[in-house]
Write an enzyme that holds these catalytic residues in place. Structure first.
Site, PDB file in Angstrom:
ATOM      1  CB  CYS A   2      -0.895   0.041   1.221  1.00 37.59           C
ATOM      2  SG  CYS A   2      -1.929  -1.404   1.381  1.00 37.59           S
ATOM      3  NE  ARG A  27       4.851   1.883  -0.669  1.00 35.55           N
ATOM      4  CZ  ARG A  27       5.800   1.927   0.251  1.00 35.55           C
ATOM      5  NH1 ARG A  27       6.896   2.606   0.010  1.00 35.55           N
ATOM      6  NH2 ARG A  27       5.660   1.318   1.406  1.00 35.55           N
ATOM      7  CD1 TRP A  75       0.162  -5.624  -3.596  1.00 33.83           C
ATOM      8  CD2 TRP A  75      -0.097  -6.688  -1.652  1.00 33.83           C
ATOM      9  NE1 TRP A  75       0.690  -6.888  -3.734  1.00 33.83           N
ATOM     10  CE2 TRP A  75       0.548  -7.563  -2.556  1.00 33.83           C
ATOM     11  CE3 TRP A  75      -0.367  -7.153  -0.355  1.00 33.83           C
ATOM     12  CZ2 TRP A  75       0.930  -8.853  -2.222  1.00 33.83           C
ATOM     13  CZ3 TRP A  75       0.015  -8.447  -0.018  1.00 33.83           C
ATOM     14  CH2 TRP A  75       0.654  -9.278  -0.952  1.00 33.83           C
ATOM     15  CG  ASN A 101       1.039   0.012   4.473  1.00 28.46           C
ATOM     16  OD1 ASN A 101       0.745  -1.154   4.215  1.00 28.46           O
ATOM     17  ND2 ASN A 101       2.270   0.471   4.375  1.00 28.46           N
ATOM     18  N   GLY A 102      -1.032  -1.888   6.365  1.00 32.78           N
ATOM     19  CA  GLY A 102      -0.744  -2.817   7.457  1.00 32.78           C
ATOM     20  C   GLY A 102      -1.929  -3.705   7.764  1.00 32.78           C
ATOM     21  CD  GLU A 487      18.792 -11.337  -7.906  1.00 32.35           C
ATOM     22  OE1 GLU A 487      18.156 -11.948  -7.040  1.00 32.35           O
ATOM     23  OE2 GLU A 487      18.503 -10.181  -8.265  1.00 32.35           O
ATOM     24  CE  LYS A 491      16.241  -8.924 -10.021  1.00 33.35           C
ATOM     25  NZ  LYS A 491      15.716  -9.549  -8.825  1.00 33.35           N
ATOM     26  CD  GLU A 494      11.655 -10.603  -8.325  1.00 35.14           C
ATOM     27  OE1 GLU A 494      11.457 -10.168  -7.200  1.00 35.14           O
ATOM     28  OE2 GLU A 494      12.677 -10.293  -8.981  1.00 35.14           O
ATOM     29  CG  HIS A 510      23.347 -35.104  -5.818  1.00 33.15           C
ATOM     30  ND1 HIS A 510      23.842 -36.367  -5.605  1.00 33.15           N
ATOM     31  CD2 HIS A 510      24.424 -34.274  -5.801  1.00 33.15           C
ATOM     32  CE1 HIS A 510      25.154 -36.310  -5.436  1.00 33.15           C
ATOM     33  NE2 HIS A 510      25.534 -35.050  -5.563  1.00 33.15           N
ATOM     34  CE  LYS A 612      12.163  -1.691  -5.141  1.00 36.39           C
ATOM     35  NZ  LYS A 612      13.086  -2.665  -5.751  1.00 36.39           N
TER      36      LYS A 612
HETATM   37  C1  G6P Z   1      10.024  -7.989  -2.120  1.00 34.31           C
HETATM   38  C2  G6P Z   1      10.508  -7.566  -3.493  1.00 34.31           C
HETATM   39  C3  G6P Z   1      11.847  -8.229  -3.786  1.00 34.31           C
HETATM   40  C4  G6P Z   1      12.845  -7.903  -2.681  1.00 34.31           C
HETATM   41  C5  G6P Z   1      12.317  -8.311  -1.312  1.00 34.31           C
HETATM   42  C6  G6P Z   1      13.182  -7.791  -0.173  1.00 34.31           C
HETATM   43  O1  G6P Z   1       9.673  -9.328  -2.125  1.00 34.31           O
HETATM   44  O2  G6P Z   1       9.563  -7.909  -4.473  1.00 34.31           O
HETATM   45  O3  G6P Z   1      12.343  -7.740  -5.018  1.00 34.31           O
HETATM   46  O4  G6P Z   1      14.051  -8.544  -2.939  1.00 34.31           O
HETATM   47  O5  G6P Z   1      11.017  -7.769  -1.118  1.00 34.31           O
HETATM   48  O6  G6P Z   1      13.091  -6.397  -0.155  1.00 34.31           O
HETATM   49  P1  G6P Z   1      14.052  -5.445   0.660  1.00 34.31           P
HETATM   50  O7  G6P Z   1      13.499  -4.073   0.463  1.00 34.31           O
HETATM   51  O8  G6P Z   1      13.982  -5.893   2.100  1.00 34.31           O
HETATM   52  O9  G6P Z   1      15.417  -5.599   0.098  1.00 34.31           O
END
Ligand code: G6P
Length: 617
Positions: A2, A27, A75, A101-102, A487, A491, A494, A510, A612
């Site tokens: 949010c 966000r 959200w 938010n929360g 990673e 990506k 996502e 394995h 985000k």
């Molecule tokens: C969310 C984002 C990720 C990010 C993670 C940790 O899940 O979508 O891209 O890596 O949070 O976020 P931070 O702000 O704690 O690095």
């Protein structure tokens, strides 16, 4: 998650609020709304879906002029993303409007109490109870600030609440507990927002608030109290100046923020290194508020984070253990406190978070501090909660990261981890000064190396074109290449929403090798030759998948000819030490995910279902 905006001042509040929401879109959200104070009343509009739907509602039925307003991008947690559940929520008589938010954890009980008293609640949200409670309090004679203090005392959970009262056009009142909120201080105007991006075009003077504080903004300034109404103690909130401007929060000619941020990495690395070593290469982390003596006593490091930050932690373990000989554990922040980790005063917990607001990471560091461990944050966001609640912080200085998928955030987390490892080695004497200076010298070269990879993006873009119908992609790596494989896969998940998995190449035989079938794309991050037998073992792994029909896309350093015969596609990396290779190896993988998702027609900056900053546990 949010996004929240509040405004009071001389501008048109609707414009300020909607533009603020637009800057918070990154966000992640699924509905949006706005409420203003006009002529003794609250007027509100809200719509499910993207801001364009709210824009249309406002164009069809414009809001009247107003100088006071709040807005929200939601959200969904309690109740689906519908018009009805979108914020703002209004009290019983429509006098008070609230955005939130929360999660209010005791909302069911509060809602039952309200319903027993004859209140009719119109949405499925936990937020609406706060609107009804606030309105009941102002109807009973309290001003909105007092009402907020009273209501906060009854709420449990994590929340930022921002409210307006139709009968009081001169103030917006907010409160925060375990959820982000910053104040912007202008000339004859004040702002509230989830982060500074929402008001950066109007002011760069901000205030970070403490826990359980209530803030009242007006045209004349800002007042902060605790939830009992006592003026907040000096030092419990902190004014600061934002060191970036509006241009940093705009796309600057790129199609996506993510692509822009990938391309900003050379500059971000430079900014993260700036002022952190002297001319001889000796490290000076002046802002680290943990003494050298305390650092010498550390006997274990636990690195916590989520998502991409967790992979930065994995890379850090290889480097920090090697340079300092201090045992390092890597832990997902949300798993950490529930397994009763062994923490002592000699444990250093390193919390990595780009946003500084990830609830899981925040809860992990609170647990660590309760157990008397020292907590050091690696964070990109000045004024955020995690650094504020840590004993020490290394800021990564990457500038605002707006694309949901982290890129320059990750890159600078790596830099900060390396600097921390080298600093510990310096303080504890586990590396000689010239050895440290040599690695610092290598780090100084990184912006140029990363730039070289960016200049060669075309090769990766062609690959994305060829693979745009792939339904599954694997990533293999060894040593520090393993977290990079993870990673690279993250990506793709996502952004491209396809099956993507990263594996330690040694694990292949394995189990995962069963996934390999004809033409399956497999990215292989090859360690530099010369580090024990890592390189040769990786080459064997590549041969094994290729023998089973995989299309191998090999990332190997300049001059590594041994691997060339087994590469269907060969991406050349600059020659760097093994421990630093993640900084170059990750770049083509970022470019690939961005380009593939673009070709698939996805929203690269705001992938579906993701947020985000994940501000709920
Ligand atoms: C969310 C984002 C990720 C990010 C993670 C940790 O899940 O979508 O891209 O890596 O949070 O976020 P931070 O702000 O704690 O690095």
């Amino acid at each position: 998650m949010c996004g929240i905006v509040g405004y009071v001042g001389h501008r048109d509040a609707a414009d300020v609020v909607v533009e603020g929401l637009r800057r918070l879109e990154y966000r992640g959200y699924d509905s949006a709304g706005i409420a203003l104070v006009h002529d003794g009343h609250v007027v509100a509009r809200k719509r499910a879906g993207k801001l364009a739907n709210l824009d249309k509602a406002l164009a069809d039925d414009p809001l009247p002029p107003a100088g006071t307003g709040i807005g929200h991008t939601r959200w969904a947690t309690h109740g689906p993303p519908t018009d009805r559940n979108a914020h703002p929520h209004l009290g019983a008589g429509g006098r008070v409007a609230v955005v939130h938010n929360g999660i209010i954890e005791n909302f069911a009980r509060l809602r039952a109490d309200l319903e027993r008293d004859g209140h009719e609640l119109r949405s499925d949200t936990d937020t609406e109870v706060a609107a009804h409670l606030l309105e009941a309090a102002v109807e009973a004679g309290s001003d909105l600030t007092e009402a907020m203090q009273q209501v906060c005392r009854r709420l449990e959970g994590a929340f930022t609440l921002v409210a307006i009262d139709g009968a009081d056009p001169d103030r917006v009142v907010a409160a925060r507990r375990n959820s982000p909120l910053v104040v912007g201080v202008g000339e004859g105007e004040s702002f509230l927002a989830s982060d500074v991006a929402a008001f950066i075009e109007h002011t760069r003077d901000a205030i970070e608030l403490g826990q359980d504080q209530v803030v009242t903004i007006s045209r004349d300034g800002v007042e902060v109290t605790d939830v009992d109404g006592r003026p907040a103690e000096a030092g419990s909130y902190r004014p600061y100046h934002v060191d970036w401007d509006l241009s940093a929060a705009e796309k600057g000619g790129f199609d996506w923020f993510m692509r822009k941020e990938i391309h900003e990495q050379p500059a971000a690395i430079t900014a993260s290194m700036l002022g952190r070593h002297d001319a001889q290469g000796a490290l000076q982390l002046d802002e680290l508020r943990i003494s050298e003596e305390e650092l010498r006593e550390v006997d274990k490091i636990i690195l916590v984070g989520c998502g991409t930050a967790n992979y930065a932690s994995m890379v850090a373990k290889y480097a920090i253990e090697h340079w300092t000989r201090i045992p390092c554990e890597v832990e997902l922040a949300h798993e950490f406190r529930y397994r009763d980790p062994i923490l002592t005063r000699a444990t250093l917990v390193v919390a990595i978070s780009q946003s500084g607001e990830t609830a899981d990471t925040l809860m992990a560091i609170r647990h660590a501090r309760q157990q008397r461990a020292k907590v050091l944050a690696i964070c990109n966001t000045n004024g955020s909660t995690i650094p504020r609640e840590s004993d020490a912080v290394i800021y990564t200085h990457a500038g605002p990261e707006i694309g949901v998928a982290s890129t320059k955030g990750f890159m600078t987390q790596l830099v900060a981890c390396y600097l921390l490892g080298l600093y510990l080695a310096q303080v504890r004497g586990t590396k000689y000064g010239d050895e440290i200076a040599q690695i610092v010298g290598e780090l100084e070269q990184m912006p140029a190396y990363v730039q070289r990879l960016l200049d060669a993006s075309e090769q990766v873009h062609r690959l994305a074109e060829e693979l745009s119908t792939a339904r599954s992609v694997l990533f293999l790596g060894r040593h520090t290449g393993f977290p990079i494989a993870l990673e690279g896969a993250l990506k793709l998940k996502e952004l491209a929403y396809i099956h993507a998995e990263g594996f330690a190449a040694g694990e292949l035989k394995h189990g995962p090798i069963a996934l390999v079938e004809d033409r399956l794309p497999v990215f292989c991050v090859v360690p530099p030759p010369g580090r024990d037998q890592l390189h040769d073992k990786m080459v064997s792994g590549i041969q094994e998948v290729r023998a089973r029909g995989a299309r191998t896309i090999v990332l190997a350093e300049d001059g590594d000819e041994e691997v060339a015969p087994y590469a269907d596609d060969l991406i050349r990396l600059p020659r760097v030490p093994t421990l630093l290779q993640p900084m170059v190896a990750v770049v083509p993988l970022q470019l690939f995910a961005c380009e593939l998702a673009t070709r698939m027609g996805h929203d690269v900056d705001q992938p579906r279902n993701l947020a985000k900053s994940v501000t709920v546990e």
